[in-house]
Design an enzyme around this catalytic site. Structure first.
Site, mmCIF file in Angstrom:
data_model
loop_
_atom_site.group_PDB
_atom_site.id
_atom_site.type_symbol
_atom_site.label_atom_id
_atom_site.label_comp_id
_atom_site.label_asym_id
_atom_site.label_seq_id
_atom_site.Cartn_x
_atom_site.Cartn_y
_atom_site.Cartn_z
ATOM 1 N N ASN A 37 17.488 8.985 2.278
ATOM 2 C CA ASN A 37 18.495 8.845 3.323
ATOM 3 C C ASN A 37 19.861 9.294 2.827
ATOM 4 O O ASN A 37 20.363 8.791 1.827
ATOM 5 C CB ASN A 37 18.539 7.381 3.764
ATOM 6 N N HIS A 92 18.370 13.943 12.950
ATOM 7 C CA HIS A 92 18.875 13.038 11.925
ATOM 8 C C HIS A 92 17.683 12.256 11.380
ATOM 9 O O HIS A 92 16.920 11.660 12.135
ATOM 10 C CB HIS A 92 19.909 12.086 12.544
ATOM 11 N N ASP A 94 0.858 -1.178 0.000
ATOM 12 C CA ASP A 94 0.000 0.000 0.000
ATOM 13 C C ASP A 94 0.902 1.237 0.000
ATOM 14 O O ASP A 94 1.767 1.374 0.877
ATOM 15 C CB ASP A 94 -0.884 -0.015 1.253
ATOM 16 N N GLU A 148 30.198 7.137 5.348
ATOM 17 C CA GLU A 148 30.345 5.706 5.545
ATOM 18 C C GLU A 148 30.286 4.992 4.198
ATOM 19 O O GLU A 148 30.115 3.784 4.136
ATOM 20 C CB GLU A 148 29.277 5.159 6.498
ATOM 21 N N LYS A 167 9.005 10.547 15.602
ATOM 22 C CA LYS A 167 8.936 9.787 16.852
ATOM 23 C C LYS A 167 9.788 10.434 17.932
ATOM 24 O O LYS A 167 9.404 10.481 19.114
ATOM 25 C CB LYS A 167 9.384 8.349 16.610
ATOM 26 N N CYS A 169 26.201 7.389 10.633
ATOM 27 C CA CYS A 169 25.588 8.662 10.256
ATOM 28 C C CYS A 169 26.038 9.839 11.119
ATOM 29 O O CYS A 169 25.518 10.949 10.970
ATOM 30 C CB CYS A 169 24.063 8.538 10.317
ATOM 31 N N THR A 184 14.155 3.177 2.438
ATOM 32 C CA THR A 184 14.933 4.213 3.131
ATOM 33 C C THR A 184 16.315 4.382 2.498
ATOM 34 O O THR A 184 17.289 4.696 3.179
ATOM 35 C CB THR A 184 15.078 3.903 4.633
#
Length: 389
Positions: A277, A235, A31, A81, A244, A113, A154
Site C-alpha cells: 500500500n 487505486h 493460511d 498523509e 472488486k 489516498c 495491507t
C-alpha cells in the site's frame, strides 16, 4: 488553441527491503492463501528508519528530472498523509533537496489516498494556462496499521513522481473528470497516533459506491461507455480492492472486451502486489505497472479511479501516447524491485518499531546500510537531518 496536458515522465521508489506475505501469514497463524488470494498481496515494502516520505520522493524524482527540468520546474505539489510536520510542507523540504530555484511554489496536499490526484489535476489546470510550465507532482506515503492488526497485511510504502507538462510523452489527460465527496469515517488517523484506524469492510463498500457514483456521472457528462476504454486503473490499497471494482463494470462490456479489461487489470496490479500500500501513490504505481507490463497501443483510453478515505473519489481518463515507454526507465525499475532483500518477520517487527520517537530528542540513525541517493540521518534540535549520498 487546445493544449494537450498530462504525465510526461513517471518515477517510482521503494526501499530495498520487503516482507514475504507467506512468512507473515505463517507467523500470524493464517493460511497464506488468505493473503495471496483473499487480499491479493505477495510482498510488502518494509520502510527503514532512514527513509521517510521526503527522502522517498527525492529518490523517485531524481529518476525523471534532468538538469534542464530542475531549472524549469516552478511548482511542486506533494500528496501525502504521512507528513513529517504539522506546519511545514514536505514539498518545501523536497524542493531544497532537489536544488530547485527559490522562485518555486511548493505545497503539501492531504486527503487520505486522494492527495496525488488533487495534485495532478491542479498541475494540469496550471499547465493548460501556462503551456511552457513544468510541474512536479508527488504521491508518497508509508502505510502503517500496526503489528498483529487486521490491516497489517495491507501495509507498505514508497513514492511516485510525475512530471506534468504540455505535449506529454506518457499520458494525455482528458479535460473532463467527475468527483464525489462525503464525510465518511471509514479510515482516519488522529493526531496522537502513528497508525491508522480503519473499518475495513465499510471502507471497501464506500470505495465501491464512490466508484459507481463517479463512473456513472462520467458517462453522463462525456457520453462515453466502457467500450471506449482499453483498461480501468484503480487505486489499490490492496489488489483485491481494484478487482472488486472492475467486477462491478465488467457486465457492461462484451465478452471479448471483458477478457481484454481483465488482462489489463492483471498487468496493472503486478507491481502493487509486490510493494503493498502506497496510500496516495497507489493509483499511480498501478498506472505505471500497466504501462510496464500491459499490451497498450498509442491512443488507448484508460479510465482511472482515485479514492481517498474520509472520503473523496474521482474518475478521470486519458490516452496513451506513442512514445509512452520513453517516459520511464523500465529496466531500472525492474532492477530496483528484483534486487530488494527479504527480511524475516522478526526483522520486520524490529524495523517497524524503529521510527523516530515523538519525544523530540536528538537521534542518530544507522545510515550505513541505506544505499539510496537520499536518506534521513537523524534529528537534531527538533529538525530532521537529510543527506544526499
Amino acid at each position: 488553441m487546445t493544449v494537450t496536458v498530462g504525465i510526461d515522465r513517471l518515477g517510482f521508489y521503494t526501499p530495498q527491503l520487503y516482507l514475504d506475505m507467506t512468512a507473515l501469514a505463517l507467523a500470524r497463524g493464517e493460511d497464506p492463501a488468505k493473503y495471496h488470494v483473499g487480499i491479493g498481496q505477495d510482498k510488502q515494502a518494509v520502510i527503514p528508519p532512514t527513509q521517510d516520505v521526503v527522502t522517498m520522493a527525492a529518490n523517485a524524482a531524481t529518476q525523471i528530472l534532468t538538469p534542464a527540468d530542475l531549472a524549469d520546474v516552478k511548482m511542486v505539489l506533494f500528496g501525502t498523509e504521512s507528513g513529517i510536520d504539522n506546519s511545514k510542507a514536505t514539498a518545501v523540504y523536497l524542493a531544497h533537496l532537489l536544488g530547485l530555484a527559490p522562485d518555486t511554489r511548493a505545497v503539501e496536499l492531504k486527503q487520505a489516498c486522494y492527495g496525488a490526484t488533487a495534485g495532478l489535476q491542479l498541475a494540469a489546470d496550471y499547465v493548460r494556462a501556462r503551456p511552457t510550465a513544468k510541474v512536479l507532482v508527488i504521491g508518497a506515503d508509508i502505510a502503517r496499521y500496526g503489528l498483529r492488526t487486521a490491516g497489517e497485511v495491507t501495509q507498505g510504502g514508497g513514492a511516485v513522481a510525475m512530471l506534468v507538462t504540455a505535449d506529454p510523452q506518457i499520458f494525455a489527460l482528458d479535460p473532463v473528470s467527475t468527483y464525489h465527496t462525503a464525510d465518511v469515517m471509514d479510515f482516519w488517523r488522529p493526531l496522537d497516533r502513528t497508525e491508522a484506524l480503519v473499518d475495513g469492510k465499510y471502507s471497501t463498500n464506500v470505495y465501491l459506491d464512490f466508484f459507481k457514483e463517479t463512473w456513472t456521472a462520467y458517462q453522463h457528462q462525456t457520453g462515453r461507455t466502457i467500450a471506449d476504454f482499453a483498461a480501468m486503473v484503480f487505486h489499490l490499497p490492496f489488489t483485491k480492492m481494484g478487482r472488486k471494482g472492475l467486477r462491478q463494470v465488467l457486465p457492461e462490456a462484451t465478452a471479448a472486451h471483458q477478457q481484454e479489461l481483465t488482462a489489463a487489470f492483471e498487468a496493472s496490479q503486478l507491481d502493487n502486489r509486490n510493494v503493498g500500500n502506497l496510500y496516495t501513490g497507489s493509483l499511480y504505481l498501478s498506472l505505471l505497472s500497466l504501462l510496464r507490463h500491459g499490451a497498450l497501443r498509442a491512443g488507448d483510453r484508460l479510465g482511472c479511479f482515485s479514492y481517498g478515505s474520509g472520503a473523496e473519489g474521482e474518475f478521470y481518463s486519458g490516452t496513451v501516447q506513442p512514445d509512452y515507454r520513453r517516459g520511464f526507465d523500465d529496466a531500472a525499475l525492474t532492477a530496483m524491485l528484483t534486487n530488494r532483500r527479504a527480511v524475516s518477520v522478526a526483522e520486520y517487527e524490529s524495523i517497524f518499531q524503529q521510527q523516530l520517537p515523538n519525544d523530540g530528542r536528538d537521534v542518530q540513525l544507522p545510515v550505513g546500510t541505506d544505499t539510496a541517493p537520499f536518506y534521513l540521518a537523524g534529528r537534531q534540535h527538533q529538525q530532521r537531518q537529510y543527506r544526499r549520498r
